[in-house]
Design a protein around this motif. Structure first.
Motif, mmCIF file in Angstrom:
data_model
loop_
_atom_site.group_PDB
_atom_site.id
_atom_site.type_symbol
_atom_site.label_atom_id
_atom_site.label_comp_id
_atom_site.label_asym_id
_atom_site.label_seq_id
_atom_site.Cartn_x
_atom_site.Cartn_y
_atom_site.Cartn_z
ATOM 1 N N TYR A 1 60.521 64.691 40.687
ATOM 2 C CA TYR A 1 60.728 63.622 39.751
ATOM 3 C C TYR A 1 59.512 62.672 40.263
ATOM 4 C CZ TYR A 1 61.671 59.705 37.022
ATOM 5 O OH TYR A 1 61.619 58.592 36.154
ATOM 6 N N GLY A 2 59.614 62.182 41.274
ATOM 7 C CA GLY A 2 58.878 61.084 42.039
ATOM 8 C C GLY A 2 57.376 61.727 42.184
ATOM 9 N N SER A 3 57.060 62.995 42.445
ATOM 10 C CA SER A 3 55.609 63.695 42.497
ATOM 11 C C SER A 3 55.117 63.462 41.227
ATOM 12 C CB SER A 3 55.995 65.032 43.190
ATOM 13 O OG SER A 3 56.418 64.879 44.604
ATOM 14 N N ILE A 4 55.915 63.859 40.245
ATOM 15 C CA ILE A 4 55.300 63.917 38.822
ATOM 16 C C ILE A 4 54.776 62.612 38.503
ATOM 17 C CG2 ILE A 4 55.850 64.129 36.467
ATOM 18 C CD1 ILE A 4 57.381 66.964 37.488
ATOM 19 N N ARG A 5 55.745 61.490 38.592
ATOM 20 C CA ARG A 5 55.376 60.117 38.113
ATOM 21 C C ARG A 5 54.401 59.351 38.970
ATOM 22 N NH1 ARG A 5 59.005 56.808 35.111
ATOM 23 N NH2 ARG A 5 57.675 55.206 36.071
ATOM 24 N N PHE A 6 54.343 59.991 40.208
ATOM 25 C CA PHE A 6 53.080 59.578 41.128
ATOM 26 C C PHE A 6 51.809 60.160 40.492
ATOM 27 C CE2 PHE A 6 50.188 60.188 44.528
ATOM 28 C CZ PHE A 6 49.921 58.660 44.987
ATOM 29 N N TYR A 7 51.766 61.354 40.201
ATOM 30 C CA TYR A 7 50.640 62.099 39.948
ATOM 31 C C TYR A 7 50.301 61.602 38.304
ATOM 32 C CZ TYR A 7 47.686 65.651 38.059
ATOM 33 O OH TYR A 7 46.526 66.530 37.727
ATOM 34 N N LEU A 8 51.057 61.228 37.473
ATOM 35 C CA LEU A 8 50.773 60.894 36.143
ATOM 36 C C LEU A 8 50.355 59.377 36.089
ATOM 37 C CD1 LEU A 8 53.391 62.739 33.932
ATOM 38 C CD2 LEU A 8 50.883 63.307 34.154
ATOM 39 N N ASN A 9 50.938 58.535 37.082
ATOM 40 C CA ASN A 9 50.638 57.031 37.232
ATOM 41 C C ASN A 9 50.056 56.535 38.242
ATOM 42 O OD1 ASN A 9 52.041 56.834 34.575
ATOM 43 N ND2 ASN A 9 53.997 56.885 35.679
ATOM 44 N N ARG A 10 48.823 57.221 38.673
ATOM 45 C CA ARG A 10 48.138 56.813 39.655
ATOM 46 C C ARG A 10 47.202 55.574 39.621
ATOM 47 N NH1 ARG A 10 44.983 62.044 41.637
ATOM 48 N NH2 ARG A 10 45.383 62.670 39.609
ATOM 49 N N SER A 11 47.417 54.609 40.253
ATOM 50 C CA SER A 11 46.633 53.417 40.099
ATOM 51 C C SER A 11 46.495 52.859 41.442
ATOM 52 C CB SER A 11 47.447 52.390 39.192
ATOM 53 O OG SER A 11 48.494 51.849 39.784
ATOM 54 N N TYR A 12 45.328 52.015 41.467
ATOM 55 C CA TYR A 12 44.788 51.500 42.610
ATOM 56 C C TYR A 12 44.996 50.081 42.475
ATOM 57 C CZ TYR A 12 42.029 49.456 46.216
ATOM 58 O OH TYR A 12 41.424 48.708 47.393
ATOM 59 N N VAL A 13 45.730 49.134 43.415
ATOM 60 C CA VAL A 13 45.990 47.703 43.313
ATOM 61 C C VAL A 13 45.424 47.574 44.761
ATOM 62 C CG1 VAL A 13 47.709 45.903 43.231
ATOM 63 C CG2 VAL A 13 48.154 48.153 42.199
ATOM 64 N N SER A 14 44.400 46.651 44.480
ATOM 65 C CA SER A 14 43.831 46.102 45.439
ATOM 66 C C SER A 14 44.391 44.941 46.372
ATOM 67 C CB SER A 14 42.439 45.443 45.194
ATOM 68 O OG SER A 14 42.426 44.120 44.486
ATOM 69 N N ASP A 15 44.235 44.905 47.565
ATOM 70 C CA ASP A 15 44.918 43.870 48.277
ATOM 71 C C ASP A 15 43.737 43.201 49.180
ATOM 72 O OD1 ASP A 15 47.089 42.076 49.536
ATOM 73 O OD2 ASP A 15 47.198 43.694 51.012
ATOM 74 N N PRO A 16 43.515 41.864 48.802
ATOM 75 C CA PRO A 16 44.058 40.879 47.909
ATOM 76 C C PRO A 16 43.711 41.016 46.577
ATOM 77 C CG PRO A 16 42.304 39.949 49.258
ATOM 78 C CD PRO A 16 42.529 41.067 49.883
ATOM 79 N N GLN A 17 44.321 40.394 45.450
ATOM 80 C CA GLN A 17 44.177 40.627 44.213
ATOM 81 C C GLN A 17 42.670 39.679 44.138
ATOM 82 O OE1 GLN A 17 45.693 42.229 41.402
ATOM 83 N NE2 GLN A 17 46.634 43.302 43.210
ATOM 84 N N PRO A 18 41.804 40.156 43.199
ATOM 85 C CA PRO A 18 40.560 39.754 42.820
ATOM 86 C C PRO A 18 41.063 38.308 41.915
ATOM 87 C CG PRO A 18 40.871 41.389 41.313
ATOM 88 C CD PRO A 18 42.029 41.658 42.437
ATOM 89 N N THR A 19 40.045 37.260 42.339
ATOM 90 C CA THR A 19 40.549 35.955 41.599
ATOM 91 C C THR A 19 40.265 36.018 40.022
ATOM 92 O OG1 THR A 19 38.093 35.399 42.081
ATOM 93 C CG2 THR A 19 39.621 34.995 43.625
ATOM 94 N N THR A 20 39.187 36.803 39.520
ATOM 95 C CA THR A 20 39.137 36.976 38.198
ATOM 96 C C THR A 20 39.565 38.367 37.490
ATOM 97 O OG1 THR A 20 36.817 37.478 38.350
ATOM 98 C CG2 THR A 20 37.113 35.147 38.130
ATOM 99 N N PRO A 21 40.250 38.705 36.631
ATOM 100 C CA PRO A 21 40.609 39.837 35.921
ATOM 101 C C PRO A 21 39.239 40.847 36.044
ATOM 102 C CG PRO A 21 41.542 38.157 34.648
ATOM 103 C CD PRO A 21 40.753 37.622 35.686
ATOM 104 N N ALA A 22 39.299 42.149 36.140
ATOM 105 C CA ALA A 22 38.274 43.136 36.057
ATOM 106 C C ALA A 22 37.472 42.787 34.499
ATOM 107 C CB ALA A 22 38.660 44.338 36.292
ATOM 108 N N HIS A 23 38.033 42.886 33.558
ATOM 109 C CA HIS A 23 37.423 42.648 32.257
ATOM 110 C C HIS A 23 37.629 41.129 31.575
ATOM 111 C CE1 HIS A 23 36.670 46.896 32.324
ATOM 112 N NE2 HIS A 23 38.204 46.986 32.643
#
Length: 136
Positions: free
Chosen positions: A29-51
């Motif tokens: 279950y965890g592997s499937i959730r990870f595969y379907l919901n992959r996302s990269y979160v940068s550290d530190p967060q950018p000061t302005t949103p991407a869009h």
């Protein structure tokens, strides 16, 4: 006899089988959730949103009415009314010129500071040319 022969077995064979099935299910279950919901979160967060610059609903403070301005972050009904009143006074004194040419022009409104402007920046647009007021 060794010490191991005297220790009780913590789980029976069927209990160990159930635990292994539960752990395998959780791993799948965890592997499937990870595969379907992959996302990269940068550290530190950018000061302005991407869009932030791509927003379709950006507001021009030179033309927006008070209820529209009131929905901006940290701007309520009173500050929105102050913006509209300042804009009216400015355009009466300087016909044909927009009251707000840049973001910093909003600092002239009482109660709006640098932190407020920083929060409003992604939601505002300042046109470089003013549309003609005569329409046919």
């Amino acid at each position: 006899m060794s010490l191991r022969d005297h220790l009780p077995i913590p789980w029976t064979a069927s209990q160990r089988g159930v635990i292994l099935v539960i752990l395998a299910g959780l791993l799948i279950y965890g592997s499937i959730r990870f595969y379907l919901n992959r996302s990269y979160v940068s550290d530190p967060q950018p000061t302005t949103p991407a869009h932030a610059a791509d927003l379709a609903d950006r507001i021009d403070p030179n033309t927006a009415d008070a209820p529209t301005l009131a929905v901006l972050p940290l701007i309520g009904e009173k500050r929105a009314a102050d913006i509209v009143a300042y804009r009216k006074r400015y355009t009466d004194d300087h016909p044909g010129q927009p009251a707000f040419k840049s973001l910093e022009d909003l600092l002239k409104i009482r109660g709006i500071g640098a932190s407020t402007i920083a929060q409003m920046q992604p939601f505002l647009i300042f046109p470089t040319s003013r549309p003609s007021s005569t329409q046919q």
